[in-house]
Design a protein around this motif. Structure first.
Motif, PDB file in Angstrom:
ATOM      1  N   UNK A 139      55.678  44.543  50.168  1.00 20.61           N
ATOM      2  CA  UNK A 139      55.987  44.117  48.797  1.00 20.61           C
ATOM      3  C   UNK A 139      56.506  42.694  48.757  1.00 20.61           C
ATOM      4  N   UNK A 140      57.250  42.302  49.795  1.00 20.19           N
ATOM      5  CA  UNK A 140      57.786  40.941  49.840  1.00 20.19           C
ATOM      6  C   UNK A 140      57.625  40.311  51.217  1.00 20.19           C
ATOM      7  N   UNK A 141      56.798  40.913  52.052  1.00 18.80           N
ATOM      8  CA  UNK A 141      56.622  40.411  53.415  1.00 18.80           C
ATOM      9  C   UNK A 141      55.172  40.566  53.852  1.00 18.80           C
ATOM     10  N   UNK A 142      54.821  39.838  54.901  1.00 16.16           N
ATOM     11  CA  UNK A 142      53.585  40.143  55.623  1.00 16.16           C
ATOM     12  C   UNK A 142      53.948  40.273  57.100  1.00 16.16           C
ATOM     13  N   UNK A 143      53.262  41.182  57.767  1.00 15.01           N
ATOM     14  CA  UNK A 143      53.385  41.335  59.207  1.00 15.01           C
ATOM     15  C   UNK A 143      52.122  40.719  59.792  1.00 15.01           C
ATOM     16  N   UNK A 144      52.301  39.889  60.808  1.00 14.60           N
ATOM     17  CA  UNK A 144      51.142  39.234  61.394  1.00 14.60           C
ATOM     18  C   UNK A 144      51.190  39.324  62.903  1.00 14.60           C
ATOM     19  N   UNK A 145      50.007  39.263  63.505  1.00 17.82           N
ATOM     20  CA  UNK A 145      49.870  39.320  64.955  1.00 17.82           C
ATOM     21  C   UNK A 145      49.382  37.968  65.471  1.00 17.82           C
ATOM     22  N   UNK A 146      49.809  37.647  66.671  1.00 18.11           N
ATOM     23  CA  UNK A 146      49.314  36.442  67.334  1.00 18.11           C
ATOM     24  C   UNK A 146      49.388  36.683  68.826  1.00 18.11           C
ATOM     25  N   UNK A 147      48.652  35.882  69.568  1.00 14.62           N
ATOM     26  CA  UNK A 147      48.673  36.034  71.020  1.00 14.62           C
ATOM     27  C   UNK A 147      49.526  34.955  71.636  1.00 14.62           C
ATOM     28  N   UNK A 148      50.389  35.376  72.557  1.00 19.20           N
ATOM     29  CA  UNK A 148      51.179  34.417  73.316  1.00 19.20           C
ATOM     30  C   UNK A 148      51.288  34.936  74.730  1.00 19.20           C
ATOM     31  N   UNK A 149      51.011  34.076  75.674  1.00 21.16           N
ATOM     32  CA  UNK A 149      51.020  34.453  77.092  1.00 21.16           C
ATOM     33  C   UNK A 149      50.151  35.686  77.325  1.00 21.16           C
ATOM     34  N   UNK A 150      48.989  35.691  76.661  1.00 23.33           N
ATOM     35  CA  UNK A 150      47.976  36.736  76.813  1.00 23.33           C
ATOM     36  C   UNK A 150      48.424  38.118  76.376  1.00 23.33           C
ATOM     37  N   UNK A 151      49.471  38.168  75.550  1.00 16.86           N
ATOM     38  CA  UNK A 151      49.899  39.439  74.960  1.00 16.86           C
ATOM     39  C   UNK A 151      49.881  39.307  73.451  1.00 16.86           C
ATOM     40  N   UNK A 187      50.981  27.331  63.362  1.00 18.30           N
ATOM     41  CA  UNK A 187      50.658  28.491  64.198  1.00 18.30           C
ATOM     42  C   UNK A 187      49.160  28.763  64.113  1.00 18.30           C
ATOM     43  N   UNK A 188      48.535  28.964  65.238  1.00 20.12           N
ATOM     44  CA  UNK A 188      47.091  29.190  65.261  1.00 20.12           C
ATOM     45  C   UNK A 188      46.785  30.660  65.504  1.00 20.12           C
ATOM     46  N   UNK A 189      45.742  31.121  64.867  1.00 19.90           N
ATOM     47  CA  UNK A 189      45.205  32.436  65.189  1.00 19.90           C
ATOM     48  C   UNK A 189      46.053  33.630  64.838  1.00 19.90           C
ATOM     49  N   UNK A 190      46.808  33.550  63.742  1.00 20.74           N
ATOM     50  CA  UNK A 190      47.559  34.724  63.301  1.00 20.74           C
ATOM     51  C   UNK A 190      46.656  35.593  62.431  1.00 20.74           C
ATOM     52  N   UNK A 191      46.819  36.913  62.544  1.00 18.35           N
ATOM     53  CA  UNK A 191      46.033  37.852  61.746  1.00 18.35           C
ATOM     54  C   UNK A 191      47.010  38.808  61.068  1.00 18.35           C
ATOM     55  N   UNK A 192      46.828  38.993  59.767  1.00 18.53           N
ATOM     56  CA  UNK A 192      47.709  39.895  59.019  1.00 18.53           C
ATOM     57  C   UNK A 192      47.423  41.335  59.430  1.00 18.53           C
ATOM     58  N   UNK A 193      48.478  42.060  59.791  1.00 15.11           N
ATOM     59  CA  UNK A 193      48.304  43.479  60.123  1.00 15.11           C
ATOM     60  C   UNK A 193      48.838  44.382  59.014  1.00 15.11           C
ATOM     61  N   UNK A 194      49.811  43.897  58.230  1.00 17.64           N
ATOM     62  CA  UNK A 194      50.359  44.683  57.123  1.00 17.64           C
ATOM     63  C   UNK A 194      50.806  43.739  56.008  1.00 17.64           C
ATOM     64  N   UNK A 195      50.526  44.121  54.772  1.00 19.15           N
ATOM     65  CA  UNK A 195      51.035  43.387  53.618  1.00 19.15           C
ATOM     66  C   UNK A 195      52.052  44.286  52.928  1.00 19.15           C
TER      67      UNK A 195
END
Length: 85
Positions: A11-23, A1-9
């Motif tokens: 205790x046992x997970x990370x939430x990440x953002x990525x762009x797909x179809x310009x969203x 996966x390219x270009x993911x950015x962590x938005x939340x860390x």
């Protein structure tokens, strides 16, 4: 996966953002002791990850298994999810 950015860390997970179809989309992936977390060859722990870290994440989509690996490749920008307005 390219270009993911962590938005939340969590205790046992990370939430990440990525762009797909310009969203911007957001997903959560589990992290456990077997997840290989790495930055420039150095091993990291989940607590070392930060919001805004740009990462490459290897994981099985549509599975409840934790991520296989998380590689920090720089800094990114957390964006508003959804968008188009």
């Amino acid at each position: 996966m390219a270009g993911a950015v962590i938005s939340t860390v969590g205790q046992r997970t990370i939430t990440f953002q990525y762009e797909r179809k310009e969203k911007v989309r957001e997903e959560v992936v589990g992290i456990d002791d077997k997840t290989d977390i790495d930055k420039e060859g150095a091993k990291l722990k989940l607590k070392d990850l930060q919001e805004g870290d740009k990462v490459q994440i290897k994981y099985e989509p549509d599975a409840y298994n934790p991520a296989i690996s998380v590689k920090v490749v720089g800094k990114g920008e957390v964006k508003k999810v959804g968008g188009g307005d």
